[in-house]
Design a protein around this motif. Structure first.
Motif, short mmCIF file in Angstrom:
data_model
loop_
_atom_site.label_atom_id
_atom_site.label_comp_id
_atom_site.label_asym_id
_atom_site.label_seq_id
_atom_site.Cartn_x
_atom_site.Cartn_y
_atom_site.Cartn_z
N LEU A 63 -4.87 -6.06 -0.17
CA LEU A 63 -3.76 -6.29 -1.22
C LEU A 63 -3.30 -7.74 -1.14
O LEU A 63 -2.97 -8.40 -2.19
N TYR A 71 -3.21 0.14 -3.73
CA TYR A 71 -4.25 -0.44 -2.57
C TYR A 71 -5.05 -1.74 -3.18
O TYR A 71 -5.38 -2.76 -2.36
N SER A 72 -4.86 -2.01 -4.37
CA SER A 72 -5.80 -3.07 -4.79
C SER A 72 -5.13 -3.25 -6.17
O SER A 72 -4.36 -2.53 -6.79
N ASN A 121 1.08 -1.22 -0.10
CA ASN A 121 -0.07 -0.08 0.10
C ASN A 121 0.85 1.07 0.10
O ASN A 121 2.01 1.16 0.47
N GLU A 152 -6.48 8.61 1.26
CA GLU A 152 -5.95 8.00 2.80
C GLU A 152 -5.09 9.41 3.39
O GLU A 152 -4.41 10.08 2.73
N CYS A 192 3.10 2.75 3.62
CA CYS A 192 3.34 1.51 4.40
C CYS A 192 4.96 1.16 4.55
O CYS A 192 5.37 0.37 5.21
N ARG A 230 -6.60 -3.11 6.17
CA ARG A 230 -6.68 -2.71 4.83
C ARG A 230 -5.39 -3.26 4.17
O ARG A 230 -5.50 -3.47 2.83
N ASN A 231 -4.38 -3.20 4.65
CA ASN A 231 -3.14 -3.62 3.95
C ASN A 231 -3.50 -5.16 3.67
O ASN A 231 -2.68 -5.53 2.57
#
Lengths: 708, 75
Positions: free
Chosen positions: A99, A60-61, A10, A528, A13, A95-96
């Motif tokens: 991915l 993020y994805s 992400n 974010e 991070c 959230r991490n």
């Protein structure tokens, strides 16, 4: 042996910090083909292996929409790196890991670097690493990239995996932990066909399934349909899930035949959708459900809402009322230090060192060995004077980047975007373009390069177009000269007018461009706000060095060449004899040729034309050209010369308006070209600026003439 | 129906549905806003937008035009 490792994770991070910690400054920075997303590579040797670490953009994805995600997907699916290092922020596991669940489906060997483990501990939390490994089926290494802790272990284990993959010694890997999913399925189908399905060692899910059985069986069905497709073989689960999500990129790459398409459609029809939950949502929902369960299991004492230091800082810095004053305080402090007395002192120091001490020494040394006068002139008056004038800005550029890196690394840049998005949106920009625009008041080059942080291509183009209208610091000497010559008593008013005029015309240009060539949907703003963190010196140093390297490279190439050209045009006459009289130089001839263009703006003399022309090399050159043309070394003589050259204060004002608005220096044009990614846009931006400059100066001079 | 803009500050709500399509929908989903996810409105920027939310234990900011598309409910 040579291996390629991909670093994925992400944004915010600690990916860059880990990359810097592993590769040091042995980095190569370029662009991904076709897009202006930055590509970083670093090489190092470890355990007898030559390793190339590729830093994928923060994402993020693996959705098919943003350029960063597309680039990362393409790399991961087509280049098949030997190992993926997935960096995960331990303080933001939920959230991490989203991915992570996507990367895991690519079927590549993978290891997780669980970062910020120290920060997590400080909050009194812990993560059960062993359990996390078991749940995910992926090795996990706790690290702290900022403190450079755990990195040795991470590399050690990575090497181990590479070793195992290369030699296929490890039974687990051989059996399927990392084995190609397609082969696996194929084998199994064969077994079933051959009536061997009773044998006990049929190894099934290698890639963990995150889905409920209905979704899972549909995905497995799709896998069965596409398992022979050459493009899907290496990442079967990923491709199947993407088809389930109706992902257009995967549809394009697989090029399924009609029959397979029908089969897939048939399978998808069996999955019950409802109005709130379509298939895309089903996948995301399943992933998050899976993650929530894991996080609940592995995280100790899931406390309720707890105020972090970040929250406390944000109470002040994004406060409804105080945010704006705090923001301007920070900005003024940075600009005060960079362009105020401290920065100027450093610049003067370097300037003296290069342009007086070294230049004087060089001239004497050359003369003492009887060098030909033209060669002395070329080296001293041409190359050194031209490059030196710009290189002396090195300390200020380093300072500016140092502070901007602090803002970026600490997490404040996102807050600035958050605060300024409201007003900027009204003129068609986004909050994220504010910082680059602000940097434009310092220097256009870093400002333009700074637009890389913008996700949306259209926002980025628009911002690049606007930045040159923010009056850069190199134009200051020009204003200073004209103010002492004509407007001494109205100094603050003139400066204020110039800056505001630039901003207004920038905004107006943005508005016009948005309605014409840069039409399109308004960009969205979903951003974010990362937690604040203390920037590390190593990171700051690497950031600043990267920019300085760029700058020095430019000084040594583009600027050097341009300086030589200007020197040549100034020192030779049209019959190519060296001349001391500027009036007979080639430069003068060119000046006389283009002067009529500027006559309607009030400054039709050839000297102004030449000064403007030389200003394309660097804006400071405008002043030095006046100096050379009138052999005026000091400020007072230059002021007299300029006073004689311009018929009225209005004409002089028209001239500085033109300087404010016209094409920025070569270095800036090069940066603009690099970021806009196409000659078409570069030419458009140059023409646009010249047109605006001419038109506005024309209006200033002629309307002003009617009023005054 | 309540949406992420109209909900009260510092109070827990749960995502019910997303009223958008395409890239934006995907983006919002990817940021962790899926049906059932907890969402809290934290604060509003000085000029009235964007708005800062807390979702999945991190801070996310959105403009009103995006946040409006997130339909929420109290549990």
């Amino acid at each position: 042996m040579e291996f390629r490792l991909a670093l994925a994770g992400n944004p915010n991070c600690g990916k860059t910090t880990l990359f810097n910690a592993v590769t040091g400054s042995a980095q190569y920075v370029g662009n991904w083909p076709g897009v202006t997303v930055e590509k970083k590579e670093g090489r190092f040797s470890k355990g007898g292996m030559d390793i190339t670490l590729v830093d994928l953009p923060g994402i993020y994805s693996l959705s098919p929409y943003t350029p960063e995600e597309i680039v990362s997907r393409k790399y991961l699916t087509e280049e098949c790196p030997d190992l993926i290092i997935n960096i995960v922020d331990a303080t933001n596991l939920e959230r991490n890991l989203y991915l992570t669940t996507q990367l895991a489906e690519l079927g590549r060997p993978m290891i997780i670097a669980l970062n910020m483990i120290d920060r997590l501990k400080k909050r009194g939390k812990e993560i059960d690493i062993k359990r996390l490994e078991d749940e995910l089926g992926i090795p996990v290494c706790p690290i702290s990239a900022a403190k450079e802790a755990g990195i040795e272990d991470l590399l050690h284990r990575s090497i181990h995996i590479l070793h195992d993959v290369a030699h296929s010694e490890n039974e687990k890997i051989e059996k399927g932990f990392f084995k190609n999913r397609a082969e696996e399925l194929h084998d199994e189908l064969h077994r079933i066909h051959d009536g061997l399905n009773e044998t006990e060692d049929v190894y099934f899910p290698i890639v963990k399934s995150f889905y409920e059985w209905e979704i899972n069986s549909a995905i497995e069905g799709i896998e069965g349909v596409i398992c022979d497709n050459p493009k899907a073989k290496n990442n079967l689960r990923f491709s199947a899930v993407k088809l389930f999500e109706d992902d257009f990129i995967t549809k394009d790459t697989l090029k399924l035949d009609k029959n397979s398409q029908n089969l897939v459609e048939e399978i998808l029809k069996s999955v019950p959708e409802n109005e709130n939950i379509d298939r895309q949502m089903m996948i995301a929902d399943s992933r998050y459900k899976f993650i929530c369960r894991i996080v609940n299991d592995v995280e100790s004492q899931k406390k309720g809402f707890e105020e972090t230091i970040s929250d406390k800082i944000d109470k002040l810095l994004t406060h409804r009322v105080l945010a704006i004053p705090m923001f301007f305080l920070i900005i003024f402090a940075i600009f005060g230090i960079t362009f105020g007395s401290f920065g100027s002192m450093l610049t003067d120091l370097v300037d003296k060192l290069i342009n007086q001490d070294f230049a004087g020494f060089l001239r004497e040394a050359l003369l003492s060995v009887n060098t030909k006068p033209w060669a002395v002139s070329l080296l001293c008056d041409g190359m050194l004077a031209g490059v030196g004038a710009v290189v002396s800005f090195l300390p200020q550029i380093a300072l500016l980047f140092f502070f901007l890196s602090i803002l970026e690394d600490s997490g404040y840049m996102s807050r600035a975007a958050f605060i300024m998005d409201g007003p900027l949106r009204k003129v068609g920009l986004t909050g994220r373009s504010f910082m680059p625009m602000l940097m434009g008041f310092g220097c256009t080059v870093p400002a333009v390069l700074g637009t890389r942080i913008l996700e949306n291509e259209r926002d980025k183009k628009l911002t690049v177009f606007l930045i040159p209208f923010m009056s850069c610091s190199a134009k200051m000497p020009v204003y200073a000269l004209f103010i002492s010559a004509f407007f001494e008593e109205n100094k603050p008013l003139i400066i204020f007018t110039i800056y505001v005029l630039g901003i207004l015309l920038g905004i107006l240009s943005g508005f016009i461009l948005k309605k014409t060539v840069l039409k399109g949907e308004e960009s969205t703003f979903v951003m974010e706000l990362p937690e604040y963190s203390l920037p590390t010196l190593k990171n700051l140093f690497i950031h600043v060095w990267e920019r300085l390297k760029d700058f020095l490279l430019k000084a040594g190439t583009v600027l050097l060449a341009a300086s030589v050209v200007i020197w040549f045009l100034q020192s030779f006459d049209t019959s190519l004899h060296m001349t001391d009289n500027p009036q007979t130089s080639i430069l003068a001839a060119i000046g006389i040729l283009i002067a009529p263009v500027f006559a309607p703006l009030g400054f039709g003399n050839w000297q102004s034309s030449v000064a403007l022309l030389s200003g394309i090399v660097a804006k400071e050159t405008v002043v030095s050209t006046f100096g050379i043309l009138f052999s005026a070394a000091d400020e007072a003589t230059r002021v007299l010369a300029v006073q004689g050259l311009f018929s009225s204060p209005l004409a002089a004002f028209s001239f500085i308006v033109f300087v404010l608005l016209y094409t920025p220096c070569i270095a800036a044009v090069a940066a603009i070209h690099k970021e806009l990614g196409g000659a078409k846009w570069t030419v458009l931006s140059i023409l646009w600026q010249i047109a605006i400059a001419w038109l506005v100066s024309f209006l200033v001079f002629n309307i002003g003439g009617l009023i005054l | 129906m309540l949406n992420a803009v109209t909900m009260e500050t510092n109070r827990e709500y749960y995502v019910k549905a997303l009223a958008c399509t395409g890239a934006l929908r995907r983006r919002i989903i990817d940021m962790g806003i899926t049906p059932g996810a907890k969402i809290i409105k934290k604060r509003v920027a000085p000029f009235g937008e964007p708005i800062e939310f807390r979702v999945r234990d991190y801070a996310l900011s959105m403009r009103k035009s995006e946040a409006e598309l997130i339909k929420v409910e109290e549990k």
